[in-house]
Write a protein that holds these residues in place. Structure first.
Motif, PDB file in Angstrom:
ATOM      1  N   THR A  90       0.863  -1.190   0.000  1.00  0.00           N
ATOM      2  CA  THR A  90       0.000   0.000   0.000  1.00  0.00           C
ATOM      3  C   THR A  90       0.893   1.230   0.000  1.00  0.00           C
ATOM      4  O   THR A  90       2.121   1.126   0.033  1.00  0.00           O
TER       5      THR A  90
ATOM      6  N   ARG B  81      -8.160   7.676  -0.495  1.00  0.00           N
ATOM      7  CA  ARG B  81      -9.350   6.801  -0.439  1.00  0.00           C
ATOM      8  C   ARG B  81     -10.075   6.823   0.891  1.00  0.00           C
ATOM      9  O   ARG B  81     -11.249   6.480   0.970  1.00  0.00           O
TER      10      ARG B  81
ATOM     11  N   ARG C  98      -4.386  -5.836   3.310  1.00  0.00           N
ATOM     12  CA  ARG C  98      -4.334  -4.386   3.096  1.00  0.00           C
ATOM     13  C   ARG C  98      -5.724  -3.750   2.995  1.00  0.00           C
ATOM     14  O   ARG C  98      -5.857  -2.536   3.138  1.00  0.00           O
TER      15      ARG C  98
ATOM     16  N   ARG D 283     -16.091  -2.268  -0.981  1.00  0.00           N
ATOM     17  CA  ARG D 283     -16.846  -1.500  -1.974  1.00  0.00           C
ATOM     18  C   ARG D 283     -18.360  -1.585  -1.723  1.00  0.00           C
ATOM     19  O   ARG D 283     -19.074  -0.598  -1.825  1.00  0.00           O
TER      20      ARG D 283
ATOM     21  N   HIS E 103     -19.945   8.936  12.177  1.00  0.00           N
ATOM     22  CA  HIS E 103     -19.021   7.813  12.368  1.00  0.00           C
ATOM     23  C   HIS E 103     -17.834   7.987  11.414  1.00  0.00           C
ATOM     24  O   HIS E 103     -18.001   8.370  10.258  1.00  0.00           O
TER      25      HIS E 103
ATOM     26  N   ASN F 118     -14.712   6.525   6.787  1.00  0.00           N
ATOM     27  CA  ASN F 118     -14.076   6.927   5.544  1.00  0.00           C
ATOM     28  C   ASN F 118     -14.456   8.393   5.295  1.00  0.00           C
ATOM     29  O   ASN F 118     -15.639   8.738   5.349  1.00  0.00           O
TER      30      ASN F 118
ATOM     31  N   ASN G 282     -10.620   4.297  11.862  1.00  0.00           N
ATOM     32  CA  ASN G 282     -11.950   3.855  12.287  1.00  0.00           C
ATOM     33  C   ASN G 282     -11.818   3.077  13.604  1.00  0.00           C
ATOM     34  O   ASN G 282     -11.320   1.950  13.614  1.00  0.00           O
TER      35      ASN G 282
HETATM   36  O1  UT7 Z   1     -17.195   1.299   9.788  1.00  0.00           O
HETATM   37  C1  UT7 Z   1     -17.957   0.223   9.342  1.00  0.00           C
HETATM   38  C2  UT7 Z   1     -18.343   0.365   7.952  1.00  0.00           C
HETATM   39  N1  UT7 Z   1     -17.204   0.324   7.087  1.00  0.00           N
HETATM   40  C3  UT7 Z   1     -17.100   1.218   6.127  1.00  0.00           C
HETATM   41  O2  UT7 Z   1     -17.904   2.118   6.037  1.00  0.00           O
HETATM   42  C4  UT7 Z   1     -15.985   1.046   5.126  1.00  0.00           C
HETATM   43  C5  UT7 Z   1     -16.517   1.213   3.745  1.00  0.00           C
HETATM   44  N2  UT7 Z   1     -15.539   0.975   2.697  1.00  0.00           N
HETATM   45  C6  UT7 Z   1     -14.503   1.789   2.450  1.00  0.00           C
HETATM   46  O3  UT7 Z   1     -14.244   2.735   3.167  1.00  0.00           O
HETATM   47  C7  UT7 Z   1     -13.723   1.557   1.191  1.00  0.00           C
HETATM   48  O4  UT7 Z   1     -14.413   0.629   0.397  1.00  0.00           O
HETATM   49  C8  UT7 Z   1     -12.275   1.061   1.412  1.00  0.00           C
HETATM   50  C9  UT7 Z   1     -11.435   2.161   2.009  1.00  0.00           C
HETATM   51  C10 UT7 Z   1     -12.280  -0.145   2.315  1.00  0.00           C
HETATM   52  C11 UT7 Z   1     -11.651   0.693   0.069  1.00  0.00           C
HETATM   53  O5  UT7 Z   1     -11.708   1.776  -0.830  1.00  0.00           O
HETATM   54  P1  UT7 Z   1     -12.333   1.602  -2.286  1.00  0.00           P
HETATM   55  O6  UT7 Z   1     -12.200   2.904  -2.936  1.00  0.00           O
HETATM   56  O7  UT7 Z   1     -13.729   1.051  -2.121  1.00  0.00           O
HETATM   57  O8  UT7 Z   1     -11.372   0.564  -2.928  1.00  0.00           O
HETATM   58  P2  UT7 Z   1     -11.696  -0.871  -3.578  1.00  0.00           P
HETATM   59  O9  UT7 Z   1     -11.921  -1.875  -2.509  1.00  0.00           O
HETATM   60  O10 UT7 Z   1     -12.763  -0.678  -4.597  1.00  0.00           O
HETATM   61  O11 UT7 Z   1     -10.344  -1.170  -4.298  1.00  0.00           O
HETATM   62  C12 UT7 Z   1      -9.841  -0.355  -5.366  1.00  0.00           C
HETATM   63  C13 UT7 Z   1      -8.463  -0.851  -5.738  1.00  0.00           C
HETATM   64  C14 UT7 Z   1      -8.403  -2.359  -5.929  1.00  0.00           C
HETATM   65  O12 UT7 Z   1      -7.496  -2.630  -6.983  1.00  0.00           O
HETATM   66  P3  UT7 Z   1      -8.049  -2.942  -8.456  1.00  0.00           P
HETATM   67  O13 UT7 Z   1      -8.933  -4.146  -8.302  1.00  0.00           O
HETATM   68  O14 UT7 Z   1      -8.798  -1.713  -8.869  1.00  0.00           O
HETATM   69  O15 UT7 Z   1      -6.793  -3.189  -9.217  1.00  0.00           O
HETATM   70  C15 UT7 Z   1      -7.821  -2.838  -4.636  1.00  0.00           C
HETATM   71  O16 UT7 Z   1      -7.133  -4.065  -4.777  1.00  0.00           O
HETATM   72  O17 UT7 Z   1      -7.533  -0.532  -4.703  1.00  0.00           O
HETATM   73  C16 UT7 Z   1      -6.872  -1.733  -4.286  1.00  0.00           C
HETATM   74  N3  UT7 Z   1      -6.598  -1.632  -2.863  1.00  0.00           N
HETATM   75  C17 UT7 Z   1      -5.496  -1.031  -2.358  1.00  0.00           C
HETATM   76  N4  UT7 Z   1      -4.443  -0.437  -2.953  1.00  0.00           N
HETATM   77  C18 UT7 Z   1      -3.505   0.098  -2.147  1.00  0.00           C
HETATM   78  C19 UT7 Z   1      -7.368  -2.066  -1.830  1.00  0.00           C
HETATM   79  N5  UT7 Z   1      -6.774  -1.768  -0.667  1.00  0.00           N
HETATM   80  C20 UT7 Z   1      -5.619  -1.122  -0.963  1.00  0.00           C
HETATM   81  C21 UT7 Z   1      -4.594  -0.556  -0.177  1.00  0.00           C
HETATM   82  N6  UT7 Z   1      -3.548   0.044  -0.815  1.00  0.00           N
HETATM   83  N7  UT7 Z   1      -4.612  -0.578   1.173  1.00  0.00           N
END
Ligand code: UT7
Length: 331
Positions: free
Chosen positions: A31, A39, A155, A222, A256, A259, A286
């Protein structure tokens, strides 16, 4: 006789000293600081490193902060609720241990679990006891040692969560301040998207579950993100409408901290200016049940008697909701 409402009359907090930065996470998983910051809005989180210390350690510290700063006699506390998703143990109540350790020897105590909405739901519970006239001092603590259930090779989750605790004291008010309205929701469809598979009654811990890392939090980020954005905004909008509040008459959004983008989406939906939105996610990540009381403690000096606060949360289960509360004191 004036109607009794339930006001928050004191707050306290505790976060562990150890700071886990985005830079340190870069050395642990694939990461980078830029990805995490853009993000999520998170720069660092606190981690309780000392072995043998659990969520009660955090809860006790936050409660003691509240007690000492406000000269409260713990013997006067009637009830201690610990809102948590990471209790010390599965069976022996974290709240009971906490109450005894802080000297609340006349209180009864129990835990309340609703994932990231634990503290929000706890506000409803605490307020109801006060409004009913049954108890005069209810201590609600939101505490989580998220590091105890995080896989630091994943991650998708390890960059998000941190440890911490916050506490709020609820007392009767006769000026109409405190708790005004709530809109609380839940939907079991969410169980698949944010959970710990093993260690509960469906799948007790075994060598197999340990090998498969099923004792850690798994999140389909997501999907949870989409539900969180629309639902947190919906309930906040509804609470405003129902109480004839506008972006001008709301003083603070207390959201809360999961994000930064979810928080901004909620604020945008109700048209709230950035300076009215409480935010400390960059420092703590969080902290699950602790996010709302940590905000109150961090912003306490800026709050004024009579301010209109809108709380909003979303979490696993799914659980979510919004609460409207009028702040009861100026520091
Ligand atoms: O509190 C309880 C409730 N929880 C929440 O409200 C959390 C809600 N979710 C989120 O905040 C977000 O979904 C996350 C922060 C967890 C993730 O962000 P995202 O913008 O939804 O990313 P994603 O899961 O759609 O992943 C986008 C890309 C993926 O790569 P590809 O498939 O596009 O190539 C992931 O593999 O980012 C990649 N990725 C990372 N890259 C670098 C996922 N985690 C990481 C990371 N560092 N830590």
């Amino acid at each position: 006789m004036a109607k009794i409402t339930a006001a928050i009359t004191a707050v306290g907090k505790y976060v562990p000293d150890y700071i886990l930065t985005n830079q340190e996470l870069e050395t642990m998983v694939d990461t980078n600081d830029e990805w995490i910051t853009s993000r999520t809005g998170i720069k660092e989180r606190r981690i309780l490193k000392e072995e043998g210390k659990g969520t009660s350690f955090l809860a006790i510290k936050a409660a003691e902060d509240l007690i000492h700063k406000n000269n409260i006699d713990p013997k006067d506390i009637d009830l201690v609720i610990v809102a948590t998703a990471t209790p010390d143990m599965l069976v022996a109540s974290t709240a009971v241990y906490t109450a005894t350790k802080i000297g609340a020897i006349n209180a009864f105590a129990y835990d309340l679990q609703a994932a990231c909405s634990s503290f929000l739901y706890g506000m409803s519970t605490a307020s109801s006891y006060i409004e009913s006239g049954r108890y005069k001092k209810v201590l609600l603590i939101g505490a989580d040692k998220m590091s105890s259930i995080i896989d630091y090779t994943d991650r998708a989750t390890c960059i998000i969560f941190g440890d911490g605790a916050g506490a709020a004291l609820f007392e009767p008010n006769e000026e109409g301040l405190g708790f005004q309205d709530e809109y609380l929701r839940s939907d079991g469809v969410g169980r698949e998207f944010l959970k710990i598979d093993a260690g509960g009654s469906i799948l007790p811990t075994s060598e197999e579950t340990l090998k498969n890392n099923q004792h850690y939090v798994h999140q389909e980020g997501r999907t949870v993100f989409k539900f969180a954005v629309s639902n947190m905004a919906d309930v906040s909008e509804k609470i405003l409408e129902r109480n004839n509040l506008t972006k001008e008459t709301v003083n603070w959004l207390v959201p809360h901290q999961a994000n930064k983008r979810i928080i901004e989406a909620t604020a945008n939906r109700i048209g709230l200016a950035e300076e009215k939105v409480m935010m400390n996610i960059s420092k703590y990540g969080n902290t699950t049940s602790a996010t709302l009381p940590l905000l109150l403690a961090d912003y306490e000096k800026e709050l004024k008697k009579g301010d209109n606060l809108i709380f909003a949360a979303f979490g696993g289960g799914f659980t979510w909701g919004s609460i409207y509360l009028k702040w009861a004191y100026t520091k």
